[in-house]
Write a protein that holds these residues in place. Sequence first.
Motif, PDB file in Angstrom:
ATOM      1  N   ASP A 241       0.810  -1.226   0.000  1.00 42.22           N
ATOM      2  CA  ASP A 241       0.000   0.000   0.000  1.00 42.22           C
ATOM      3  C   ASP A 241       0.842   1.275   0.000  1.00 42.22           C
ATOM      4  OD1 ASP A 241      -2.280  -1.477   0.005  1.00 42.22           O
ATOM      5  OD2 ASP A 241      -2.665  -1.293   2.157  1.00 42.22           O
ATOM      6  N   GLY A 242       2.060   1.182   0.472  1.00 40.78           N
ATOM      7  CA  GLY A 242       2.899   2.380   0.553  1.00 40.78           C
ATOM      8  C   GLY A 242       4.008   2.144   1.556  1.00 40.78           C
ATOM      9  N   LEU A 243       4.530   3.221   2.118  1.00 39.10           N
ATOM     10  CA  LEU A 243       5.578   3.071   3.129  1.00 39.10           C
ATOM     11  C   LEU A 243       4.945   2.726   4.467  1.00 39.10           C
ATOM     12  CD1 LEU A 243       7.799   6.220   2.424  1.00 39.10           C
ATOM     13  CD2 LEU A 243       8.394   3.850   1.930  1.00 39.10           C
ATOM     14  N   LEU A 244       5.554   1.814   5.174  1.00 36.18           N
ATOM     15  CA  LEU A 244       5.027   1.432   6.476  1.00 36.18           C
ATOM     16  C   LEU A 244       5.857   2.056   7.592  1.00 36.18           C
ATOM     17  CD1 LEU A 244       4.295  -2.355   5.874  1.00 36.18           C
ATOM     18  CD2 LEU A 244       2.683  -0.451   5.870  1.00 36.18           C
ATOM     19  N   SER A 245       5.195   2.251   8.730  1.00 39.32           N
ATOM     20  CA  SER A 245       5.883   2.881   9.859  1.00 39.32           C
ATOM     21  C   SER A 245       7.015   1.996  10.382  1.00 39.32           C
ATOM     22  CB  SER A 245       4.891   3.136  10.982  1.00 39.32           C
ATOM     23  OG  SER A 245       4.276   1.909  11.338  1.00 39.32           O
ATOM     24  N   ILE A 246       6.881   0.699  10.151  1.00 38.49           N
ATOM     25  CA  ILE A 246       7.895  -0.223  10.654  1.00 38.49           C
ATOM     26  C   ILE A 246       7.771  -1.526   9.866  1.00 38.49           C
ATOM     27  CG2 ILE A 246       6.337  -0.990  12.503  1.00 38.49           C
ATOM     28  CD1 ILE A 246       8.812  -1.247  14.317  1.00 38.49           C
ATOM     29  N   ASN A 247       8.863  -2.172   9.653  1.00 29.68           N
ATOM     30  CA  ASN A 247       8.842  -3.432   8.906  1.00 29.68           C
ATOM     31  C   ASN A 247       7.978  -4.466   9.644  1.00 29.68           C
ATOM     32  OD1 ASN A 247       9.503  -5.950   7.829  1.00 29.68           O
ATOM     33  ND2 ASN A 247      11.568  -5.262   7.272  1.00 29.68           N
ATOM     34  N   PRO A 248       6.957  -5.022   8.961  1.00 34.17           N
ATOM     35  CA  PRO A 248       6.040  -5.948   9.647  1.00 34.17           C
ATOM     36  C   PRO A 248       6.728  -7.199  10.188  1.00 34.17           C
ATOM     37  CG  PRO A 248       5.372  -5.581   7.351  1.00 34.17           C
ATOM     38  CD  PRO A 248       6.597  -4.764   7.581  1.00 34.17           C
ATOM     39  N   LYS A 249       7.955  -7.423   9.804  1.00 34.03           N
ATOM     40  CA  LYS A 249       8.619  -8.592  10.396  1.00 34.03           C
ATOM     41  C   LYS A 249       8.973  -8.339  11.871  1.00 34.03           C
ATOM     42  CE  LYS A 249      13.526  -8.088   9.309  1.00 34.03           C
ATOM     43  NZ  LYS A 249      14.637  -8.431   8.483  1.00 34.03           N
ATOM     44  N   ILE A 317       5.811  10.812  14.898  1.00 42.16           N
ATOM     45  CA  ILE A 317       6.974  10.016  14.510  1.00 42.16           C
ATOM     46  C   ILE A 317       6.504   9.259  13.280  1.00 42.16           C
ATOM     47  CG2 ILE A 317       8.476   8.102  15.128  1.00 42.16           C
ATOM     48  CD1 ILE A 317       8.174   8.848  18.009  1.00 42.16           C
ATOM     49  N   LYS A 318       7.299   9.238  12.246  1.00 47.34           N
ATOM     50  CA  LYS A 318       6.829   8.581  11.021  1.00 47.34           C
ATOM     51  C   LYS A 318       7.191   7.106  10.999  1.00 47.34           C
ATOM     52  CE  LYS A 318       5.112  12.222   9.367  1.00 47.34           C
ATOM     53  NZ  LYS A 318       3.727  12.415   9.023  1.00 47.34           N
ATOM     54  N   GLY A 319       8.395   6.800  11.407  1.00 48.27           N
ATOM     55  CA  GLY A 319       8.767   5.395  11.291  1.00 48.27           C
ATOM     56  C   GLY A 319       9.925   4.995  12.182  1.00 48.27           C
ATOM     57  N   ILE A 320      10.010   3.709  12.370  1.00 49.13           N
ATOM     58  CA  ILE A 320      11.172   3.137  13.050  1.00 49.13           C
ATOM     59  C   ILE A 320      11.775   2.126  12.091  1.00 49.13           C
ATOM     60  CG2 ILE A 320      12.027   1.793  14.999  1.00 49.13           C
ATOM     61  CD1 ILE A 320       9.814   2.624  16.638  1.00 49.13           C
ATOM     62  N   SER A 321      13.068   2.155  11.974  1.00 46.28           N
ATOM     63  CA  SER A 321      13.688   1.148  11.120  1.00 46.28           C
ATOM     64  C   SER A 321      14.926   0.615  11.809  1.00 46.28           C
ATOM     65  CB  SER A 321      14.052   1.762   9.778  1.00 46.28           C
ATOM     66  OG  SER A 321      14.951   2.809  10.008  1.00 46.28           O
ATOM     67  N   ALA A 322      15.468  -0.436  11.247  1.00 48.61           N
ATOM     68  CA  ALA A 322      16.615  -1.050  11.893  1.00 48.61           C
ATOM     69  C   ALA A 322      17.668  -1.416  10.874  1.00 48.61           C
ATOM     70  CB  ALA A 322      16.177  -2.314  12.620  1.00 48.61           C
ATOM     71  N   ILE A 323      18.904  -1.335  11.289  1.00 44.18           N
ATOM     72  CA  ILE A 323      19.975  -1.963  10.527  1.00 44.18           C
ATOM     73  C   ILE A 323      20.435  -3.113  11.407  1.00 44.18           C
ATOM     74  CG2 ILE A 323      22.275  -1.664   9.535  1.00 44.18           C
ATOM     75  CD1 ILE A 323      21.563   1.283   9.122  1.00 44.18           C
ATOM     76  N   GLU A 324      20.222  -4.316  10.937  1.00 39.78           N
ATOM     77  CA  GLU A 324      20.444  -5.470  11.815  1.00 39.78           C
ATOM     78  C   GLU A 324      21.923  -5.816  11.944  1.00 39.78           C
ATOM     79  OE1 GLU A 324      18.012  -8.724  10.527  1.00 39.78           O
ATOM     80  OE2 GLU A 324      16.192  -7.513  10.613  1.00 39.78           O
ATOM     81  N   ILE A 407      14.862   6.191  14.537  1.00 38.36           N
ATOM     82  CA  ILE A 407      13.512   6.695  14.797  1.00 38.36           C
ATOM     83  C   ILE A 407      13.395   8.019  14.045  1.00 38.36           C
ATOM     84  CG2 ILE A 407      11.887   7.378  16.611  1.00 38.36           C
ATOM     85  CD1 ILE A 407      13.901   5.596  18.424  1.00 38.36           C
ATOM     86  N   THR A 408      12.407   8.073  13.179  1.00 37.64           N
ATOM     87  CA  THR A 408      12.373   9.173  12.212  1.00 37.64           C
ATOM     88  C   THR A 408      11.074   9.963  12.257  1.00 37.64           C
ATOM     89  OG1 THR A 408      13.717   7.842  10.722  1.00 37.64           O
ATOM     90  CG2 THR A 408      12.569   9.695   9.741  1.00 37.64           C
ATOM     91  N   GLY A 409      11.199  11.258  12.143  1.00 34.02           N
ATOM     92  CA  GLY A 409      10.027  12.135  12.071  1.00 34.02           C
ATOM     93  C   GLY A 409      10.375  13.438  12.752  1.00 34.02           C
ATOM     94  N   LEU A 410       9.716  14.517  12.349  1.00 34.61           N
ATOM     95  CA  LEU A 410      10.047  15.812  12.942  1.00 34.61           C
ATOM     96  C   LEU A 410       9.896  15.799  14.457  1.00 34.61           C
ATOM     97  CD1 LEU A 410       8.515  17.951  10.139  1.00 34.61           C
ATOM     98  CD2 LEU A 410      10.834  18.208  11.009  1.00 34.61           C
ATOM     99  N   LYS A 411       9.033  14.924  14.907  1.00 35.94           N
ATOM    100  CA  LYS A 411       8.763  14.828  16.337  1.00 35.94           C
ATOM    101  C   LYS A 411      10.007  14.431  17.164  1.00 35.94           C
ATOM    102  CE  LYS A 411       5.595  14.306  19.642  1.00 35.94           C
ATOM    103  NZ  LYS A 411       4.892  15.405  20.212  1.00 35.94           N
ATOM    104  N   VAL A 412      10.972  13.756  16.551  1.00 35.91           N
ATOM    105  CA  VAL A 412      12.145  13.371  17.354  1.00 35.91           C
ATOM    106  C   VAL A 412      13.035  14.566  17.701  1.00 35.91           C
ATOM    107  CG1 VAL A 412      12.327  10.950  16.617  1.00 35.91           C
ATOM    108  CG2 VAL A 412      13.677  12.676  15.443  1.00 35.91           C
ATOM    109  N   LEU A 413      12.695  15.725  17.153  1.00 37.91           N
ATOM    110  CA  LEU A 413      13.453  16.906  17.553  1.00 37.91           C
ATOM    111  C   LEU A 413      13.077  17.360  18.971  1.00 37.91           C
ATOM    112  CD1 LEU A 413      13.228  18.891  14.189  1.00 37.91           C
ATOM    113  CD2 LEU A 413      15.279  17.880  15.158  1.00 37.91           C
ATOM    114  N   ASP A 414      11.921  16.881  19.464  1.00 37.05           N
ATOM    115  CA  ASP A 414      11.483  17.285  20.811  1.00 37.05           C
ATOM    116  C   ASP A 414      12.242  16.547  21.906  1.00 37.05           C
ATOM    117  OD1 ASP A 414       9.578  18.723  19.612  1.00 37.05           O
ATOM    118  OD2 ASP A 414       7.868  17.515  20.301  1.00 37.05           O
TER     119      ASP A 414
END
Length: 476
Positions: A241-249, A317-324, A407-414
């Motif tokens: 559907d588009g970009l997800l907030s976090i990888n469903p795995k 917060i738009k998304g969380i991602s990981a580099i494993e 952790i990504t999104g303008l909100k993390v500036l707070d």
Amino acid sequence: MTLVIMKFGGSCLKDKKAFEKIAEITNIYKYSKKIYVASALKGVTDMLIKAAHNVKNKKDVDKNIALIEKKHLDMIEEIFDQETEHYSNCKDWIDKKMSELEDCIADIEEFGLEPYYIDYISGFGEILSTYILNQYLESQGFDSVFISANNIIITNDNFNNAYPLYKLTNARIKQHIVPLLDNPKEDTIFCITGFIGRNKIGYTTTLGRGGSDYTATILARSFYDECTDKDIKIILWKDVDGLLSINPKYVSDSILIKNLDYAEAKQIANFGAKVLHPKCLEAIEERKIPLEIRNFDKPLEKDNYTIISEITNKDQIKGISAIEDATVITIISGSMVDVPGVLGKIFEVMGKNKISVSFVAQSSSEISTSFVINGFDTEKATNALNNEEFFSEFYHINWEPISIINITGLKVLDNKTKSDIFSALAKKNVNVKGISQSNDELNLSLLVNKDKLLDGINIVYDDLCEEFENEKCSDK
Ligand code: ASP
Ligand code: MG
């Protein structure tokens, strides 16, 4: 009239039904001018690259080439009636291109695998698939032209990962396509190969793996610069559907990000949300060209898709991602504090060895510097540093396998958000071993032990639920 540049990936070209869907989409967008960018059929680019690397093994290469040919022949048999001119046009095209491919394989055998051969060979997938798409559209009564991007997108010489030279590309677009596009009587669809370009000398170059998305955005930017009508948008048709907030795995309730701005999207794309090629945003950000990511199976979807534009909600917060699989290298100084040029030297060694650095942290005491590289580069990086006298004499070099949570999104500036993130991590005993966020950057990167990654992601996602665009959050 809106100009829509749509990109169709391999999963949009997988069978007759998929081609019919493209015809359906063409009808849905009948009041727009259309440019279609296609990738290779699924798996073809990999097979081509494998063939290039494997020329010594004649049997294997022949098998591979025969398979590539068969894949395309099967496809045209499926989508066309064999009596039609479209079928025979495609058949001739495939024959011609396969023989060019074989010539190139013979050249590699004779001269060795120079970098430009790989680009030349790996571009065949798009040249075949896009031509077939063009013929399919014609067979359905649409007017379509096939254009190979190696006449249009001019790049630097960086084979395998070329960068567009926009001035030259714009000039080509202006000369070859804009006049046709500007003619209000014409309803022509331009089918342009993704992934490939050419350098000034005329050698085919490629834009990096998954680069067809990038092609769509490069074209959008050039059309924006060269057309009088700036009403342009990009649609990338995907199998999600588009970009997800976090990888469903990682979590069971990942949500769709509906709106995000270019800076946020750049971060999300960079951190492995494979849905979008990270370089895309660079091409369209300044001109504020909107980009939609839509599900190919739901072309009429009104609400659930991702749109990247100037519009975003700064309170999310738009998304969380990981580099494993990463490695943190720490360079510790005994006496060399306050010596200018140390960072320069570190990165020079990494750069010389083509090792990409994804995270950097040094506190202002300057006693130690940590940076992160891909796990598979560990040996290369540590050997390179140890072989430099400057480092082996005056510094300790430590390294450790690690994972990164972004952790990504303008909100993390707070501050408050950061405090919530750290409280959440403390609850699960996830020790943060390094932090990085450059000034005003809307991404916070945290280093954690590999075995704590899953816990860390889950607890942040759960505890900060309300900061995401998550309607389900209140019942948690
Ligand atoms: N066919 C190319 C690749 O597999 C480009 C793309 O699919 O976007 O990398
Ligand atoms: Mg035509």
